[in-house]
Write a protein that holds these residues in place. Structure first.
Motif, mmCIF file in Angstrom:
data_model
loop_
_atom_site.group_PDB
_atom_site.id
_atom_site.type_symbol
_atom_site.label_atom_id
_atom_site.label_comp_id
_atom_site.label_asym_id
_atom_site.label_seq_id
_atom_site.Cartn_x
_atom_site.Cartn_y
_atom_site.Cartn_z
ATOM 1 N N ALA A 51 0.844 -1.204 0.000
ATOM 2 C CA ALA A 51 0.000 0.000 0.000
ATOM 3 C C ALA A 51 0.875 1.248 0.000
ATOM 4 C CB ALA A 51 -0.922 -0.011 1.220
ATOM 5 N N SER A 52 1.956 1.213 0.765
ATOM 6 C CA SER A 52 2.878 2.346 0.798
ATOM 7 C C SER A 52 3.545 2.541 -0.557
ATOM 8 C CB SER A 52 3.930 2.117 1.887
ATOM 9 O OG SER A 52 4.739 3.250 2.043
ATOM 10 N N LEU A 53 3.887 1.431 -1.219
ATOM 11 C CA LEU A 53 4.490 1.518 -2.547
ATOM 12 C C LEU A 53 3.520 2.149 -3.546
ATOM 13 C CD1 LEU A 53 7.062 0.701 -4.135
ATOM 14 C CD2 LEU A 53 5.903 -1.452 -4.670
ATOM 15 N N ASP A 54 2.243 1.803 -3.444
ATOM 16 C CA ASP A 54 1.240 2.416 -4.319
ATOM 17 C C ASP A 54 1.112 3.911 -4.043
ATOM 18 O OD1 ASP A 54 0.698 0.020 -5.560
ATOM 19 O OD2 ASP A 54 -1.082 -0.431 -4.349
ATOM 20 N N ALA A 55 1.114 4.286 -2.763
ATOM 21 C CA ALA A 55 1.025 5.709 -2.408
ATOM 22 C C ALA A 55 2.225 6.472 -2.949
ATOM 23 C CB ALA A 55 0.932 5.860 -0.885
ATOM 24 N N LEU A 56 3.397 5.861 -2.842
ATOM 25 C CA LEU A 56 4.601 6.490 -3.374
ATOM 26 C C LEU A 56 4.502 6.652 -4.882
ATOM 27 C CD1 LEU A 56 7.493 7.535 -3.139
ATOM 28 C CD2 LEU A 56 8.275 5.155 -3.169
ATOM 29 N N GLY A 57 3.998 5.621 -5.575
ATOM 30 C CA GLY A 57 3.871 5.697 -7.022
ATOM 31 C C GLY A 57 2.961 6.823 -7.478
ATOM 32 N N ALA A 58 1.923 7.098 -6.706
ATOM 33 C CA ALA A 58 1.013 8.192 -7.044
ATOM 34 C C ALA A 58 1.648 9.550 -6.808
ATOM 35 C CB ALA A 58 -0.274 8.061 -6.227
ATOM 36 N N TRP A 59 2.532 9.635 -5.797
ATOM 37 C CA TRP A 59 3.163 10.916 -5.444
ATOM 38 C C TRP A 59 4.473 11.157 -6.196
ATOM 39 C CZ3 TRP A 59 7.636 11.884 -2.177
ATOM 40 C CH2 TRP A 59 7.803 13.241 -1.838
ATOM 41 N N TRP A 60 5.271 10.092 -6.341
ATOM 42 C CA TRP A 60 6.584 10.214 -6.977
ATOM 43 C C TRP A 60 6.892 8.918 -7.708
ATOM 44 C CZ3 TRP A 60 12.000 9.620 -4.507
ATOM 45 C CH2 TRP A 60 12.980 10.151 -5.349
ATOM 46 N N PRO A 61 6.464 8.794 -8.959
ATOM 47 C CA PRO A 61 6.672 7.539 -9.687
ATOM 48 C C PRO A 61 8.132 7.096 -9.754
ATOM 49 C CG PRO A 61 5.104 8.936 -10.848
ATOM 50 C CD PRO A 61 5.663 9.761 -9.732
ATOM 51 N N ASP A 173 -0.951 8.393 13.273
ATOM 52 C CA ASP A 173 0.050 7.630 12.524
ATOM 53 C C ASP A 173 -0.483 6.254 12.158
ATOM 54 O OD1 ASP A 173 1.884 9.666 12.629
ATOM 55 O OD2 ASP A 173 3.075 8.802 14.244
ATOM 56 N N ARG A 174 -0.162 5.817 10.954
ATOM 57 C CA ARG A 174 -0.603 4.517 10.459
ATOM 58 C C ARG A 174 0.274 4.142 9.272
ATOM 59 N NH1 ARG A 174 -3.760 8.614 8.711
ATOM 60 N NH2 ARG A 174 -4.241 8.705 6.453
ATOM 61 N N PRO A 175 0.316 2.901 8.883
ATOM 62 C CA PRO A 175 1.078 2.525 7.693
ATOM 63 C C PRO A 175 0.310 2.848 6.422
ATOM 64 C CG PRO A 175 0.041 0.602 8.633
ATOM 65 C CD PRO A 175 -0.283 1.742 9.560
ATOM 66 N N GLY A 176 1.001 2.729 5.284
ATOM 67 C CA GLY A 176 0.326 2.831 3.999
ATOM 68 C C GLY A 176 0.530 4.114 3.226
ATOM 69 N N GLY A 177 1.108 5.144 3.845
ATOM 70 C CA GLY A 177 1.319 6.400 3.135
ATOM 71 C C GLY A 177 2.684 6.474 2.484
ATOM 72 N N VAL A 178 3.003 7.636 1.947
ATOM 73 C CA VAL A 178 4.320 7.865 1.350
ATOM 74 C C VAL A 178 5.372 7.761 2.442
ATOM 75 C CG1 VAL A 178 5.804 9.593 0.270
ATOM 76 C CG2 VAL A 178 3.459 9.278 -0.548
ATOM 77 N N PRO A 179 6.385 6.915 2.284
ATOM 78 C CA PRO A 179 7.401 6.763 3.331
ATOM 79 C C PRO A 179 8.211 8.037 3.522
ATOM 80 C CG PRO A 179 7.477 4.933 1.770
ATOM 81 C CD PRO A 179 6.592 5.983 1.170
ATOM 82 N N VAL A 180 8.499 8.366 4.772
ATOM 83 C CA VAL A 180 9.284 9.575 5.020
ATOM 84 C C VAL A 180 10.674 9.448 4.414
ATOM 85 C CG1 VAL A 180 10.165 8.811 7.275
ATOM 86 C CG2 VAL A 180 9.947 11.263 6.772
#
Length: 363
Positions: A51-61, A173-180
């Protein structure tokens, strides 16, 4: 020092993965053990990492492509590479800082001169799972330290933008977002000014909380230091604190200073030392005011030195043999950034003099 290069994000990821494959495989069980202490099963780690990887892909491919390249180069499944990059989100969300007392990173910075230093504190069991790096091939080359398999942590790029990190903790705080760590990576890869770095950080839909201390050039040609707190509830810039001589300081430990974001802070339950360390920094700032001006980041490093149990708060972490897995914190590196460049020293200010790696700022 690892040299990472490649014409595309995937290429750079593959290059990194090949170089760190053995260490990633050796230390992956340690990460799984820490995730288990935080309350996550391996299946949950997999789901949250993807889920975090998907969030990252949407923000910074580009960041997503590089993580997939790391997996390819290291010969591991993509979710494992994603979990390494999102380890902060996994560790802080469920049990992390609130599961047991932690001893985390401390930062001290001045605005004029624009200089900053930090101690990086992490688990004793992962003391051999980090490295210095120089990365080339993207929009901007950069150098710094990071953990094996993770694209970036603290460092400085060729435009003169540097970034330091301290963890915070919020009830949302929770998992799944863009990693810091991906936020840090993008700042180093793309930001040409301090304001650009702040804009990148503020745009990230993060689901864990941190404070970034950013050193860098201004649009007018000078240099400055700014701090921005990030959380699932939003972001806030933090104003510097003047000493009695008028010098502007940015001392940071592991709780929110923004009044709005502090309303959701949960740090003190897990890290009661954070307030003590901040008070100690402020005492040292007051003692120095008007007597010994800061000229470089190296002047800040001694102000981060503490002997275990001898000060108000333990800025330098020293793991004790009797501390169990997941509870033994050690200062693994000290990083200093100013107009002359980036200096990395293995260990803490307690252990000086130690060999230091200096990466000068390009002129």
């Amino acid at each position: 020092m690892l040299e990472i290069a490649g014409a595309t994000p995937r290429d750079r990821g593959i290059d990194r993965g090949r170089q760190v494959a053995a260490v990633v495989r050796e230390h992956w069980p340690v990460h799984l053990g820490l995730f288990a202490l935080a309350g996550w099963s391996e299946q949950e780690v997999r789901e949250h990492a993807l889920a975090s990887l998907d969030a990252l892909g949407a923000w910074w491919p580009d960041g997503r492509d590089e993580i997939l390249g790391v997996a390819e180069g290291a010969g591991v499944e993509p979710w494992i590479a994603a979990a390494l990059g999102a380890r902060t989100e996994l560790l802080v969300a469920k049990g992390g800082p609130d599961a047991h007392a932690a001893r985390e990173c401390t930062i001290l910075a001045t605005v004029a001169p624009a200089a900053a230093a930090q101690v990086w504190d992490w688990h004793r069991e992962l003391a051999d799972a980090w490295h210095a790096q120089q990365v080339r091939g993207g929009p901007l080359a950069f150098a710094g330290i990071t953990e094996h398999g993770i694209g970036a942590k603290v460092g400085m790029n060729e435009a003169g933008v540097g970034v330091l990190l301290a963890i915070l903790s919020h009830t949302d705080d929770r998992p799944g977002g863009v990693p810091v760590h991906s936020v840090l990576h993008r700042v180093l890869a793309e930001a040409e000014t301090a304001d650009a770095a702040v804009a990148i950080a503020a745009s990230a839909p993060v689901t864990s909380s941190s404070v970034l201390t950013i050193v860098g050039p201004t649009a007018a040609g000078g240099r400055t230091v700014v701090a921005i707190e990030l959380s699932p509830a939003g972001s806030e810039r933090v104003s510097p604190e003047p000493d009695r001589a008028g010098q502007q300081w940015l001392p940071r430990t592991n709780h929110f200073l923004s009044e709005r974001l502090a309303a959701g802070s949960r740090t003190f339950r897990g890290d009661p030392d954070s307030d003590d360390r901040l008070r100690l920094l402020r005492e040292r700032i007051d003692a120095r005011a008007g007597l010994d001006p800061v000229r470089a980041a190296s002047d800040l490093v001694p102000m981060l030195r503490t002997a275990p149990g001898a000060e108000l708060g333990d800025i330098c972490c020293v793991a004790r043999p009797e501390q169990p897995f997941g509870r033994a914190w050690q200062t693994l590196a000290t990083v200093a950034i100013d107009e002359r460049g980036l200096t990395i020293t293995e260990g803490s200010p307690l252990e000086r003099p130690r060999p230091a790696l200096h990466v000068p700022l390009p002129r």
